[in-house]
Design an enzyme around this catalytic site. Structure first.
Site, PDB file in Angstrom:
ATOM      1  N   GLU A 105       0.824  -1.092  -0.187  1.00  0.00           N
ATOM      2  CA  GLU A 105       0.017   0.056  -0.007  1.00  0.00           C
ATOM      3  C   GLU A 105       0.769   1.291   0.056  1.00  0.00           C
ATOM      4  O   GLU A 105       0.650   2.249  -0.664  1.00  0.00           O
ATOM      5  CB  GLU A 105      -1.036   0.084   1.076  1.00  0.00           C
ATOM      6  CG  GLU A 105      -2.067  -1.013   1.233  1.00  0.00           C
ATOM      7  CD  GLU A 105      -2.946  -0.999   2.347  1.00  0.00           C
ATOM      8  OE1 GLU A 105      -2.558  -1.598   3.518  1.00  0.00           O
ATOM      9  OE2 GLU A 105      -4.120  -0.961   2.059  1.00  0.00           O
ATOM     10  N   GLU A 125      -4.067  -9.367   4.029  1.00  0.00           N
ATOM     11  CA  GLU A 125      -4.744  -9.203   5.213  1.00  0.00           C
ATOM     12  C   GLU A 125      -6.078  -9.990   5.556  1.00  0.00           C
ATOM     13  O   GLU A 125      -6.625 -10.102   6.713  1.00  0.00           O
ATOM     14  CB  GLU A 125      -5.690  -7.460   5.169  1.00  0.00           C
ATOM     15  CG  GLU A 125      -4.329  -6.299   5.447  1.00  0.00           C
ATOM     16  CD  GLU A 125      -3.588  -6.067   4.101  1.00  0.00           C
ATOM     17  OE1 GLU A 125      -3.634  -6.978   3.267  1.00  0.00           O
ATOM     18  OE2 GLU A 125      -2.719  -5.336   4.369  1.00  0.00           O
TER      19      GLU A 125
END
Ligand code: NAI
Length: 699
Positions: A105, A125
């Site tokens: 990210e 995640e």
């Protein structure tokens, strides 16, 4: 400082340096923000490269911060990414080895990305019941397309950079470096080449569409729901990516944030995060420091080439460690080796194992009939018949021949490891290694620590366990160790439930609906009902006042031992594992009930689940207070990895914590009122009663 700042000519380089994987903990995040401020303030700097030192670009969130207030402290990752986006000078991520989760990210928040081949790229995640919470669901689809991005986000699986670079039209990588060695040089050159480009490209400004629109997302949702029935996160990932295609970037980010916060609060995500930490905690033994020197284990001997010996040997062969097997007779050795061969050959046939790997593994295996041949091996694991006399003979021989410092392990499932150790003059070198069947498949290994087992032996076997890819959990010496001691209480409740009015199928269905892989009766049929029978015969001598249902004994008297005899609690058709309810067994249960003068009652699924699971919890609490296990999370690992406890519930102790220990104790008090159950067993373990009274949890 966990991020360093240097200037090379007119390019600033921020190097993440937070071993082992440059996790984005608070000081690293602060370091990036500080580096960005310095670079923007320095008129001589025209571009900024962000890279990672050592073995990663960044593996994402810092697990040391898990659950601590630091995790959310400013600058959080979203704020750091906002700083990158706002930079007046171009920011280039130079990625190598690992770029995962928050690490990816961060890279996607940069203006450009240069990558080395072989970089593992992932948004994992979902494996913790979450979704990427720093723009991953909004930026990745803009960079590699909706479908490729959704696949990565929903599975959490890593993809190699060279594969991603081949995705048609991808914008994730602006340049693929020739190699990891040249990455730094190439990233600097790239930075200089874009120093004057304006306006700076931002991922948020890229379009995000799927040609089939909602129809595609409906299809994706159906797929995902089918594959992840107990977990809400994957379907939520679909929602977030769909939002990326429908909303303005900032509104999509808001959707991602909202879903992230909601998922954080789900019991499923809490369970998955608990398991993640429990797995890491299991390898740590409170009084054995992590720097305890370990013994070198380069070769193994296995005594007994039966069911367990063969499976145990395969673990080591798979890890490239030579194994010498010993038996009393050549025929037994031949049989054992043939089974190992058959096992590997079926893997080769299925394409799971290459022929040369198979040959290599078999070449590491040798056999002997003589103990004297074992003298040079570093560790021996005994897996002979479960009889103390046989163990005695074997350990006396091992004591005679093994070199000083060799580790002597027993795979006993029920015998006293201290007693076995006493057969040798070196009890400090003796340890229990309780593998689960099939030993080459099951992840769990109970490491049984004897009273005299040396600390460095414990440290060594924990390292060895990791090498053979097992999850090792330490247990003290007691009957059944952690897992089997608890499962006995679970099985006893199963018996009472039959006496009181259930059928085996009803009990199994209820607990399988709760999420267990298999109910107690299907499990009994798989493991062999004769095993429990033998234990009960021992118990009635040791504890004549023990209350238990005789139904299982009656079943065994009929020779219905389970799958291996084609009949147990259920019937089985050869070659299939389907459990088919049998009317005679149901009648046998009814007759037994009548003989006891019990009027059957209708028992709810809720009661079935509570009695079975809380039996595990109460015995688990006793195991903790006796110090057989040093932490509740170890008990959870045993049950998750060895007994099919539902993953989304995080293990029995974690589940009890989630239900609330006060509620668990209240239920136990209710069960104790049932005259057909065992009031003595349901007296809450003192530790459980205390934690419940204080409003605390096990974990
Ligand atoms: P098994 O009967 O399949 O194999 C035992 C082997 O040991 C036989 O091949 C036998 O020839 C050999 N043996 C017996 N005495 C010997 C001696 N004095 N010297 C050398 N070899 C000898 O038994 P299994 O199931 O493999 O069990 C072995 C051990 O593992 C037992 O202690 C058992 O409690 C334990 N265990 C078994 C599990 C299971 O599910 N079967 C699970 C975990 C532990």
């Amino acid at each position: 400082m966990t991020a360093q700042y240097q200037v090379h000519g007119n390019v600033a380089v921020i190097t993440l340096n937070n071993p082992p994987v440059n996790g984005l903990g608070l000081s690293t995040r602060q370091g990036i923000a500080d580096g960005m401020a310095s670079a923007n303030a320095d008129a001589a700097v025209t571009a900024i490269v962000i890279t990672g030192a050592g073995k990663a670009f960044s593996g994402g969130a810092d697990i040391k911060e898990f659950g601590s207030p630091k995790a959310g402290q400013e600058p959080n990752l979203n704020s750091v990414i906002a700083v990158l986006e706002a930079s007046a000078k171009p920011v280039i991520a130079a990625m190598h080895t690992v770029a995962m989760g928050g690490g990816l990210e961060l890279a996607m928040g940069c203006h450009y990305r240069v990558v080395a081949p072989g970089c593992s790229v992932a948004l994992p995640e979902v494996k913790l019941g979450l979704l990427p919470g720093a723009g991953g669901t909004q930026r990745l689809p803009r960079l590699i397309g909706v479908e490729a991005a959704l696949n990565m986000i929903v599975t959490g699986e890593a993809v190699k950079s060279e594969m991603l670079a081949m995705v048609p039209g991808q914008k994730l990588f602006d340049k693929v470096a020739a190699s990891a060695d040249t990455l730094a040089e190439e990233a600097l050159a790239f930075a200089r080449s874009v120093a004057d480009v304006r306006p700076l490209p931002l991922v948020r400004n890229l379009p995000c569409k799927h040609p089939q629109g909602d129809a595609y997302f409906q299809f994706a949702r159906n797929m995902v729901n089918g594959m992840s029935k107990n977990f809400p996160a994957p379907a939520k990932c679909v929602d977030a990516v769909q939002a990326a295609t429908k909303k303005k970037f900032d509104d999509g980010m808001a959707v991602e944030r909202e879903i992230f916060i909601a998922l954080m609060a789900t019991p499923e995500s809490k369970s998955l995060r608990h398991i993640f930490l429990a797995e890491r905690a299991a390898s740590k033994i409170p009084d054995v420091p992590s720097d305890t020197p370990v013994r070198e284990i380069k070769s193994i001997a296995v005594i007994g080439a039966g069911t367990m010996g063969g499976g145990i040997a395969m673990n080591f062969l798979n890890a490239g460690i030579p194994v010498k097997m010993l038996e009393m007779k050549q025929e037994a050795l031949d049989r054992g080796i043939a089974t190992i061969r058959k096992n590997y050959e079926s893997q080769v046939k299925k394409g799971k194992l290459k022929q040369d790997k198979y040959d290599q593994r078999m070449s590491l295996l040798s056999t002997t009939l003589s103990y004297d041949d074992l003298a040079g091996t570093d560790m021996v694991i005994e897996a002979v018949f479960e009889e103390i006399g046989v163990k005695e003979a074997v350990f006396k021989e091992l004591d005679r021949v093994m070199k000083p410092g060799a580790i002597l392990a027993s795979n006993t499932s029920t015998l006293d490891v201290d007693k076995i150790a006493s057969f040798t003059k070196r009890p400090e070198d003796v340890v229990g290694l309780h593998f689960f069947s099939p030993a080459n498949v099951m992840k769990l290994l109970e490491v049984v620590r004897g009273k005299k087992t040396a600390k460095d032996v414990m440290a060594t076997v924990m390292v060895v366990a990791k090498k053979i890819k097992k999850i090792a959990v330490v247990s003290g010496v007691c009957d059944g160790f952690i897992g089997n001691r608890m499962v006995e209480q679970y099985g006893r409740q199963g018996g009472f439930l039959l006496d009181e009015g259930c059928t085996p199928a009803q009990v199994d269905k209820a607990i399988e609906k709760f999420g267990f892989a298999m109910g107690p009766f299907r499990m009994g049929d798989l493991a062999g009902n004769d095993i429990g029978w033998a234990i009960r015969k021992r118990r009635v001598v040791e504890q004549p006042d023990m209350k238990y249902s005789k139904t299982a004994d009656l079943l065994c008297e009929k020779g219905r031992f389970g799958q291996k005899t084609g009949a147990g609690w259920y019937d089985y058709v050869a070659g299939k594992r389907d459990a088919i309810p049998n009317a005679d067994v149901v009648k046998m249960i009814e007759d037994h009930r009548k003989a006891l003068g019990i009027t059957p009652r209708k028992i709810s699924d809720e009661e079935i689940v509570q009695r079975l699971v809380y039996a595990l919890v109460n015995e688990g609490a006793r195991i903790l207070e006796e110090g057989i296990s040093s932490k509740a999370s170890d008990i959870d690992m045993v049950y998750l990895m060895g007994y099919g406890f539902p993953i989304h519930r995080g293990g029995p102790m974690n589940y009890a914590d989630q239900v609330g220990l006060f509620n668990v104790v209240q239920a136990m008090k209710r069960f104790a009122q049932n005259p057909l159950d065992d009031a003595k067993f349901w007296a809450p373990a003192p530790l459980l009663a205390k934690l419940a009274a204080e409003g605390k949890t096990f974990n």
